[in-house]
Design a protein around this motif. Structure first.
Motif, mmCIF file in Angstrom:
data_model
loop_
_atom_site.group_PDB
_atom_site.id
_atom_site.type_symbol
_atom_site.label_atom_id
_atom_site.label_comp_id
_atom_site.label_asym_id
_atom_site.label_seq_id
_atom_site.Cartn_x
_atom_site.Cartn_y
_atom_site.Cartn_z
ATOM 1 N N ASP A 181 0.797 -1.231 0.000
ATOM 2 C CA ASP A 181 0.000 0.000 0.000
ATOM 3 C C ASP A 181 0.831 1.283 0.000
ATOM 4 O O ASP A 181 0.279 2.351 -0.208
ATOM 5 N N ASN A 238 -0.038 10.326 -1.406
ATOM 6 C CA ASN A 238 -1.211 10.919 -0.755
ATOM 7 C C ASN A 238 -1.092 12.424 -0.614
ATOM 8 O O ASN A 238 -2.091 13.128 -0.564
ATOM 9 N N LEU A 256 -10.036 14.942 -6.080
ATOM 10 C CA LEU A 256 -11.380 14.925 -6.681
ATOM 11 C C LEU A 256 -12.140 16.214 -6.342
ATOM 12 O O LEU A 256 -12.922 16.717 -7.159
ATOM 13 N N GLU A 312 -5.515 7.745 -13.490
ATOM 14 C CA GLU A 312 -4.753 7.209 -12.353
ATOM 15 C C GLU A 312 -3.560 6.393 -12.840
ATOM 16 O O GLU A 312 -3.677 5.635 -13.806
ATOM 17 N N TYR A 363 -12.767 10.435 -2.767
ATOM 18 C CA TYR A 363 -11.475 9.757 -2.611
ATOM 19 C C TYR A 363 -11.299 8.608 -3.591
ATOM 20 O O TYR A 363 -12.242 7.867 -3.878
ATOM 21 N N GLN A 364 -10.059 8.464 -4.009
ATOM 22 C CA GLN A 364 -9.688 7.359 -4.871
ATOM 23 C C GLN A 364 -9.687 6.063 -4.037
ATOM 24 O O GLN A 364 -9.598 6.104 -2.810
ATOM 25 N N TYR A 409 -7.492 3.975 -3.462
ATOM 26 C CA TYR A 409 -6.276 3.626 -2.713
ATOM 27 C C TYR A 409 -6.043 4.541 -1.510
ATOM 28 O O TYR A 409 -4.928 4.625 -0.995
ATOM 29 N N ILE A 410 -7.063 5.239 -1.088
ATOM 30 C CA ILE A 410 -6.918 6.070 0.112
ATOM 31 C C ILE A 410 -7.759 5.451 1.226
ATOM 32 O O ILE A 410 -8.835 4.891 0.968
ATOM 33 N N SER A 454 -5.745 -0.424 6.055
ATOM 34 C CA SER A 454 -5.263 -0.457 4.674
ATOM 35 C C SER A 454 -4.943 0.962 4.232
ATOM 36 O O SER A 454 -5.657 1.903 4.580
ATOM 37 N N PHE A 455 -3.873 1.100 3.485
ATOM 38 C CA PHE A 455 -3.431 2.376 2.906
ATOM 39 C C PHE A 455 -3.052 3.422 3.956
ATOM 40 O O PHE A 455 -3.055 4.614 3.656
#
Lengths: 437, 395
Positions: free
Chosen positions: A96, A376, A383, A401, B80-81, B83-84, B340-341
């Motif tokens: 991740d 991040n 968005l 992406e 949010y995407q 993967y966040i 996660s992430f």
């Protein structure tokens, strides 16, 4: 098990390069040779990050600047990063997290061979310039565990309220005076000379002036540069190990002359396939690029006549086009202000303002966001940025992406498909505008 | 059924805490505010804010730690995407759906880039709310990081005074510091009790009681902990043949309650954790004499918890807080449960694992999201871990 299949190289084809690109390549090669020759020369190495890179200060201690992000980019461009990322995951790093970190750690685990094919040196000091990215802190804690060398934290407060306060600058200057400089003196054995720093800062400002001229040349139609794909070449020296040097002054002066010639000749940007054809779409891009398929990614734009006239990624190592210049008259304060002002240290509302202004000032057709899985700092909130910019400018935005250096997250077909739809959307918007007129 | 000194039964206290936990409209905080028109509520995200300053203004500090597994995220996912992590999207859901529309201010602590950027999003999306990104120093010298932090605290104190319409005085703040000192002492007592007799204070119960402190007034929360401790001390509960573990990585996005229960059901008593660190971030009493902001700053710099969001300047000290937690609580292993992430937890994990390996402390690791529903794999993993500790540890 994940198997990464690297596409076989196609038949050799000459890549078109500006003279400035050739010059820059030589500079980068010389720098990597300087780094890998450290065992012979006895020079000491300071690893640090691109945002918050204090090259002018580092040079005061005769230290050689090594930037792990740039090494990861080089591994990405050379299609080695996929294997490095897997290596890092094999030794316990999560799938991740940031692939720059994993590429760097995987590269170390596999012998730490640099882009020139020689072993990269161990750092003597890690200058943890904690600026605009949380991951930086963990990255250097991970490297410190490996190298067990001096690690210097320089904490840059975040511009959450959209302003630099005196408290922030005072805090940073105190850190520089009381922590960073004494530790760099100790590691290097070189006494700090503030006049030497002033000289370096003067040189930075000269190069910054020319860089801004180059970036703002994209206001011309057609734009003589691509401010994202080409921009990555242009920012290389000033974001890397050359800011504050005569080499950087020469390079940016040369680059500026080259760009002015292109304007005079009415030419668009140079692409790897030569001069770009007719400029059909002018875009602003937010977010870093993908490096594992960099050329393929770029081709998707220039094949369609799309040129990027402004990008936020080209501000990640310093925002100069809004007026900031390194100031030799206040040497430590200026380093603080530089760190505070880098793009990823700016609040989301500031980023939105900046992008919306770019769309207007550069007369762009729309905004494209390349959202990066690894990052991040850039990606969280994009968005909302997209919606807000669309609302303010009335111009269409699109979202794709990919990842920085992990080839598993680059899906060429998906990206191409979305780009084609986006260009159609711009056409429709134009047709709608014409009909309304 | 055991009762506390004032007669509350354990089951009643836990039921009250569970009801507060389940209430995603924050009714108790709404009621508190509605009782007096001058009252205001200031929300905060993990992991630490100086709640004393909010309290000193006469406001209610309200901990917002996501939406858990009962909140259906409809709007939040559009921000949010994939993967966040989940906490920002469920927090946005709470905001957009009006569940926290009574909140007058929001503080976003310096924990990671996602929460950092959420502060800017909140400014855009809720322009009538006081929003502050709460930065804390990563330099721990009093004259550098301390001085910076005192000024940041002063700015927060000034802003909240403005929100109240009257400056906060030092005496008000000293009073609040004393009240929070008492609350932290009780939280520490709860943790010590659980480490001593984990079968008497199961992890899920202790968590619920702790979690109530995010929505209740601090005085009421202190009373709840006191009552709970008194009740469980008087109750004999069945002791299982569980091993003892420290649960770590859970400092921001919260694991589902079922995950905490599953770990214990699988044979692992949780004897320490990094859940809801705000309740015990400061590890010693903040002095109530002298300059209150300097006292808060000094305690933050020198007597506070370690976690991934905090820089550890000394390589030898890296991860030692976890080893100490294991020794102090007589744990036999560590469970890394990371969202996660989650950059802080997941980037930190390998370093902590290296430290544990050197200290010969066994560990396992898995990931979760606040809405994870399938607990069977976690139960199996935790159960196998418990078995391996029982079979192979030197004890």
């Amino acid at each position: 098990m994940t198997i990464i299949v690297t596409p076989k190289a196609g038949p050799a084809k000459d890549i078109e390069k500006d003279a400035s690109m050739v010059k820059q390549k030589e500079m980068m090669a010389a720098h990597y040779d300087r780094l890998t020759n450290v065992p012979q020369t006895g020079e000491k190495v300071c690893a640090t990050f691109v945002p918050g890179n204090l090259n002018e200060l580092i040079m005061c201690f005769d230290l050689v600047n090594n930037l792990p992000e740039v090494n990861a980019i080089q591994s990405g461009l050379r299609r080695q990063s996929g294997a490095y990322v897997l290596e890092a995951e094999k030794i316990g790093h999560s799938e991740d997290v940031c692939t720059y970190v994993k590429s760097d750690i995987g590269m170390m685990a596999k012998g730490n061979i640099g882009p020139n094919g020689k072993k990269m040196p161990d750092p003597d000091v890690l200058l943890l310039s904690y600026t605009g990215c949380f991951t930086f802190m963990k990255w250097f804690e991970l490297l410190r565990e490996q190298y067990k060398c001096e690690t210097i934290m320089l904490h840059t407060p975040y511009m959450g309220d959209g302003k630099i306060t005196k408290n922030m600058t005072d805090y940073m200057v105190k850190q520089l005076k009381e922590e960073v400089i004494p530790k760099l003196e100790r590691v290097s054995g070189v006494k700090f000379d503030i006049d030497r720093l002033r000289e370096n800062l003067k040189k930075s400002a000269r190069a910054e002036d020319d860089l801004v001229r180059v970036l703002q040349s994209a206001k011309h139609k057609p734009s003589p540069i691509d401010a994202y794909f080409g921009g990555i070449y242009y920012i290389g020296p000033i974001f890397g190990a050359f800011r504050g040097t005569d080499d950087a002054i020469d390079y940016y002066s040369f680059l500026r002359a080259e760009v002015e010639e292109r304007i005079a000749a009415g030419k668009g940007p140079v692409t790897p396939d030569g001069d770009m054809g007719k400029e059909k779409y002018r875009l602003v891009v937010e977010g870093p690029p993908n490096y594992t398929n960099f050329r393929q990614f770029w081709k998707m734009f220039y094949d369609e006549g799309a040129v990027v006239v402004a990008s936020t990624y080209s501000k990640v190592g310093g925002v100069y086009d809004l007026g900031f210049r390194h100031d030799p008259d206040k040497p430590l304060e200026t380093l603080a202000e530089y760190c505070l002002g880098v793009y990823t240290n700016r609040s989301l509302p500031m980023r939105i303002d900046m992008i919306a202004n770019y769309l207007n000032e550069y007369e762009a057709d729309g905004l494209l966001i390349n959202s990066i899985k690894s990052c991040n700092s850039f990606s969280a909130g994009q968005l909302l940025i997209m919606r807000e910019v669309e609302k303010r400018t009335g111009k269409p935005a699109a979202f794709i992406e990919s990842d920085l250096v992990d080839p598993r997250y680059f899906s060429a077909a998906n990206i191409k498909n979305r780009l084609e739809s986006y260009f159609q959307m711009i056409e429709q918007k134009r047709a709608g505008g014409r009909a309304a007129a | 059924m055991a009762t506390s000194l004032n007669g509350s039964k354990t089951s009643d206290i836990v039921a009250r805490a569970q009801a507060l936990f389940d209430d995603l409209s924050f009714t108790s905080a709404r009621q508190w505010k509605a009782a007096d028109p001058s009252r205001k509520v200031v929300g905060y995200l993990p992991i630490y804010v100086p709640r004393e300053i909010i309290h000193a203004a006469g406001f209610l500090p309200l901990g917002i730690v996501g939406g858990g597994d009962q909140l259906e995220v409809i709007h939040g996912d559009a921000y949010y995407q994939s993967y966040i992590c989940r906490i920002p999207r469920s927090t946005i859901e709470l905001g957009v759906s009006g569940r926290i529309d009574f909140v007058d201010g929001m503080l976003f602590p310096s924990i990671c880039d996602v929460i950092r950027n959420l502060s800017g999003m909140w400014k855009m999306m809720f322009p009538n709310v006081y929003v502050r990104y709460f930065d804390v120093p990563q330099n721990y010298r009093d004259d550098i990081g301390g001085s910076y932090y005192v000024n940041e605290l002063a700015e927060l104190m000034h802003d909240l005074g403005k929100l109240r319409g009257k400056p906060i005085t030092d005496d008000e703040l000293r009073n609040s510091i004393a009240i929070y000192n008492e609350n932290r002492r009780l939280v520490r007592e709860l943790y010590e009790f659980r480490a001593e007799r984990p079968w008497q204070a199961p992890a899920a119960e202790a968590y619920l009681v702790l979690r109530a402190g995010l929505v209740l007034q601090v005085e009421e929360h202190s009373a709840m902990i006191r009552d709970y401790l008194a009740a469980v001390r008087n109750e004999e509960r069945p002791r299982r043949d569980n091993c003892r573990v420290v649960l770590t990585g859970v400092f921001c996005e919260q694991p589902p309650l079922n995950l905490i229960k599953s770990i214990e059901l699988a044979g692992c008593y949780v004897v320490d954790d990094d859940l809801l660190l705000v309740t015990r971030w400061l590890t010693a009493d903040v002095p109530t004499e002298g300059k209150p902001l300097e006292n808060l700053a000094r305690t933050f710099l020198h007597q506070s918890e370690s976690t991934a969001a905090k820089y550890e300047p000394d390589l030898k000290e890296k991860g030692q807080h976890l080893v100490r937690a294991v020794r102090r609580s007589r744990a036999e292993g560590v469970i890394f449960a990371c969202p996660s992430f989650c950059d802080p937890a997941l980037l930190e994990r390998p370093m902590l694992q290296h430290v544990l390996k050197d200290a010969e402390i066994p560990y396992i690791a898995f990931k979760y999201a606040e809405n994870s529903g399938q607990m069977q794999p976690i139960r199996e993993q935790a159960g196998t871990f418990a078995d391996s500790i029982k079979l192979w540890s030197g004890a």
